[in-house]
Write a protein that holds these residues in place. Structure first.
Motif, mmCIF file in Angstrom:
data_model
loop_
_atom_site.group_PDB
_atom_site.id
_atom_site.type_symbol
_atom_site.label_atom_id
_atom_site.label_comp_id
_atom_site.label_asym_id
_atom_site.label_seq_id
_atom_site.Cartn_x
_atom_site.Cartn_y
_atom_site.Cartn_z
ATOM 1 N N VAL A 86 0.860 -1.182 0.000
ATOM 2 C CA VAL A 86 0.000 0.000 0.000
ATOM 3 C C VAL A 86 0.896 1.231 0.000
ATOM 4 C CG1 VAL A 86 -1.678 1.355 1.303
ATOM 5 C CG2 VAL A 86 -1.910 -1.137 1.182
ATOM 6 N N VAL A 87 0.653 2.163 -0.917
ATOM 7 C CA VAL A 87 1.395 3.417 -0.964
ATOM 8 C C VAL A 87 0.627 4.462 -0.167
ATOM 9 C CG1 VAL A 87 2.250 5.279 -2.429
ATOM 10 C CG2 VAL A 87 2.411 2.910 -3.208
ATOM 11 N N ASP A 88 1.291 5.069 0.811
ATOM 12 C CA ASP A 88 0.699 6.141 1.616
ATOM 13 C C ASP A 88 1.280 7.460 1.124
ATOM 14 O OD1 ASP A 88 -0.426 7.767 3.498
ATOM 15 O OD2 ASP A 88 0.255 6.626 5.245
ATOM 16 N N LEU A 89 0.517 8.165 0.283
ATOM 17 C CA LEU A 89 0.986 9.390 -0.367
ATOM 18 C C LEU A 89 0.745 10.594 0.536
ATOM 19 C CD1 LEU A 89 2.100 10.729 -2.963
ATOM 20 C CD2 LEU A 89 -0.280 10.921 -3.747
ATOM 21 N N GLY A 90 1.805 11.374 0.808
ATOM 22 C CA GLY A 90 1.683 12.453 1.778
ATOM 23 C C GLY A 90 1.446 11.893 3.160
ATOM 24 N N SER A 91 2.241 10.889 3.504
ATOM 25 C CA SER A 91 1.994 10.059 4.689
ATOM 26 C C SER A 91 2.181 10.804 5.995
ATOM 27 C CB SER A 91 2.939 8.860 4.675
ATOM 28 O OG SER A 91 4.294 9.289 4.743
ATOM 29 N N ILE A 111 5.379 8.059 1.311
ATOM 30 C CA ILE A 111 5.972 9.115 0.488
ATOM 31 C C ILE A 111 5.556 10.459 1.073
ATOM 32 C CG2 ILE A 111 6.070 10.157 -1.809
ATOM 33 C CD1 ILE A 111 5.356 7.439 -2.983
ATOM 34 N N ASP A 112 6.541 11.330 1.328
ATOM 35 C CA ASP A 112 6.215 12.645 1.862
ATOM 36 C C ASP A 112 7.295 13.642 1.465
ATOM 37 O OD1 ASP A 112 4.054 13.609 4.076
ATOM 38 O OD2 ASP A 112 5.870 14.843 4.152
ATOM 39 N N GLU A 137 4.863 15.062 -3.548
ATOM 40 C CA GLU A 137 3.629 14.419 -3.984
ATOM 41 C C GLU A 137 3.169 14.910 -5.354
ATOM 42 O OE1 GLU A 137 3.062 15.256 0.523
ATOM 43 O OE2 GLU A 137 4.210 16.037 -1.163
ATOM 44 N N GLU A 138 3.581 16.111 -5.746
ATOM 45 C CA GLU A 138 3.150 16.659 -7.029
ATOM 46 C C GLU A 138 3.865 16.005 -8.211
ATOM 47 O OE1 GLU A 138 3.513 20.899 -6.938
ATOM 48 O OE2 GLU A 138 1.591 21.142 -5.916
ATOM 49 N N VAL A 153 -3.178 5.339 -0.980
ATOM 50 C CA VAL A 153 -4.032 6.069 -0.053
ATOM 51 C C VAL A 153 -3.405 7.431 0.217
ATOM 52 C CG1 VAL A 153 -4.820 3.924 1.015
ATOM 53 C CG2 VAL A 153 -2.925 5.185 2.044
ATOM 54 N N SER A 154 -4.231 8.378 0.634
ATOM 55 C CA SER A 154 -3.719 9.703 0.992
ATOM 56 C C SER A 154 -4.578 10.262 2.113
ATOM 57 C CB SER A 154 -3.738 10.646 -0.217
ATOM 58 O OG SER A 154 -3.258 11.928 0.145
ATOM 59 N N CYS A 155 -3.957 10.558 3.249
ATOM 60 C CA CYS A 155 -4.678 11.024 4.437
ATOM 61 C C CYS A 155 -4.284 12.469 4.742
ATOM 62 C CB CYS A 155 -4.376 10.110 5.626
ATOM 63 S SG CYS A 155 -5.217 10.580 7.155
ATOM 64 N N LEU A 156 -5.124 13.406 4.335
ATOM 65 C CA LEU A 156 -4.990 14.824 4.672
ATOM 66 C C LEU A 156 -3.673 15.434 4.206
ATOM 67 C CD1 LEU A 156 -6.562 14.962 8.264
ATOM 68 C CD2 LEU A 156 -7.647 15.328 6.041
ATOM 69 N N SER A 157 -3.365 15.259 2.925
ATOM 70 C CA SER A 157 -2.213 15.957 2.348
ATOM 71 C C SER A 157 -2.554 16.653 1.030
ATOM 72 C CB SER A 157 -1.053 14.985 2.113
ATOM 73 O OG SER A 157 -1.321 14.124 1.028
ATOM 74 N N LEU A 158 -3.606 16.222 0.352
ATOM 75 C CA LEU A 158 -3.899 16.730 -0.982
ATOM 76 C C LEU A 158 -4.377 18.185 -0.982
ATOM 77 C CD1 LEU A 158 -5.643 13.636 -2.636
ATOM 78 C CD2 LEU A 158 -3.271 14.411 -2.890
#
Length: 329
Positions: A86-91, A111-112, A137-138, A153-158
């Motif tokens: 699982v990739v956690d984007l803006g982790s 990834i952050d 992330e961009e 997944v992305s939790c409160l970074s976008l």
């Protein structure tokens, strides 16, 4: 759901609050993308938040991200599938990744763009294998090959990216066919109490307003953005996290320790003392609770999308039903 924030530190005194003005960055901005946010300033804000007091303040204010990560995990558990990675984007420090268990995935790739935040917590706090990647992330496809991931997944970074449609396209491209994207981001009504208090105070004291809370995506736009990015089988819903604070000063202090201070390009570098004092009084007058505390609302937009695949279920053609609806009714 409401969360009561218990003040662990003394209330911040009314003062002039400074904002970073430098714009140098180790990650160059995407070419041709309109820059709403100063990503370099945001990275520094987050680095400082974790570095301050050896990360004690940063850990104290994990409550919003931890709550949203819990609600995201509920949605992931509804999906009866095990993922290899699982990739956690803006982790961030891994609020969602810490909830992953071996029954759901073997490994998480965090990834952050804030290296200090990314490495805040040790691997021992995670239940699965962890790999950390310091990247923007961009520019996701600079890190992940196309058609390579089962779940992102992305939790409160976008809410801090300048090109949300472009990032969603990159997420879809990085997924394998029938790959999952699960995300949560702040919606447009987030911190509306603070926004209105600051605006009214500035008009009263200074004769105009300037942006102090970042613009956020409207709920109705998310489905369109996901569809335009190429996702299918969409699910979008909204929820709120309401937090109680002794006053506006504790809210501002916690936002700073979360790394969520203002990072809009062209922002003012300070707020006058009397303007902040007026905003605090207006906040309590307009939104205050009976017990003397003040609420802060965080609107959360949850989204689920799948990369198209021939294996996915498709609606039947019109007129192909085998049972007459009149017979059922």
């Amino acid at each position: 759901m409401s969360l009561l924030r218990v003040a662990a530190r003394h209330a911040a005194r009314p003062c002039t609050r400074a904002f970073a003005s430098e714009s140098s960055s180790s990650f160059p901005p995407a070419t041709g993308v309109y820059q709403v946010f100063d990503r370099a300033a945001k990275r520094r804000q987050r680095d400082r938040a974790v570095s301050r007091d050896a990360g004690v303040g940063s850990r104290t204010v994990d409550y919003v991200r931890d709550e949203v990560a819990d609600r995201m995990m509920e949605r992931l558990l509804d999906i009866k599938r095990k993922f290899d990675t699982v990739v956690d984007l803006g982790s961030g420090s891994g609020h969602f990744s810490k909830l992953l268990e071996p029954e759901k995935t073997r490994k998480v790739l965090m990834i952050d763009s804030s290296e200090t935040t990314l490495n805040r917590d040790p691997d021992e706090e995670f239940e699965v294998e962890v790999e950390r990647v310091y990247a923007d992330e961009e520019n996701l496809l600079d890190v992940l090959p196309s058609n390579s991931q089962e779940a992102i997944v992305s939790c409160l970074s976008l809410h801090w990216v300048n090109d949300l449609p472009g990032v969603l396209v990159q997420i879809k491209e990085a997924l394998k066919p029938d790959g999952l994207f699960l995300g949560a981001m702040f919606g447009g009504d987030t911190l509306f109490e603070l926004r209105t208090a600051l605006q009214l105070a500035e008009v009263d004291r200074e004769g105009g307003i300037s942006p102090h809370i970042s613009p956020m995506t409207d709920t109705k736009d998310i489905s369109n953005l996901l569809s335009r990015a190429g996702f299918t089988l969409l699910t979008v819903d909204i929820d709120e996290v309401r937090v109680g604070y002794p006053s506006m000063w504790e809210l501002l202090e916690d936002l700073r320790d979360m790394g969520e201070s203002n990072a809009v390009v062209g922002r003012r570098h300070f707020l006058h003392r009397d303007t902040l004092a007026a905003a605090s009084a207006i906040y309590k007058e307009l939104h205050g609770n009976e017990d003397g505390s003040v609420p802060a609302t965080f609107q959360i937009i949850y989204m689920i999308g799948w990369k198209p695949s021939p294996k996915q279920p498709k609606p039947l053609e019109r007129g192909s039903a085998q049972t007459n609806l009149k017979d059922v009714l």
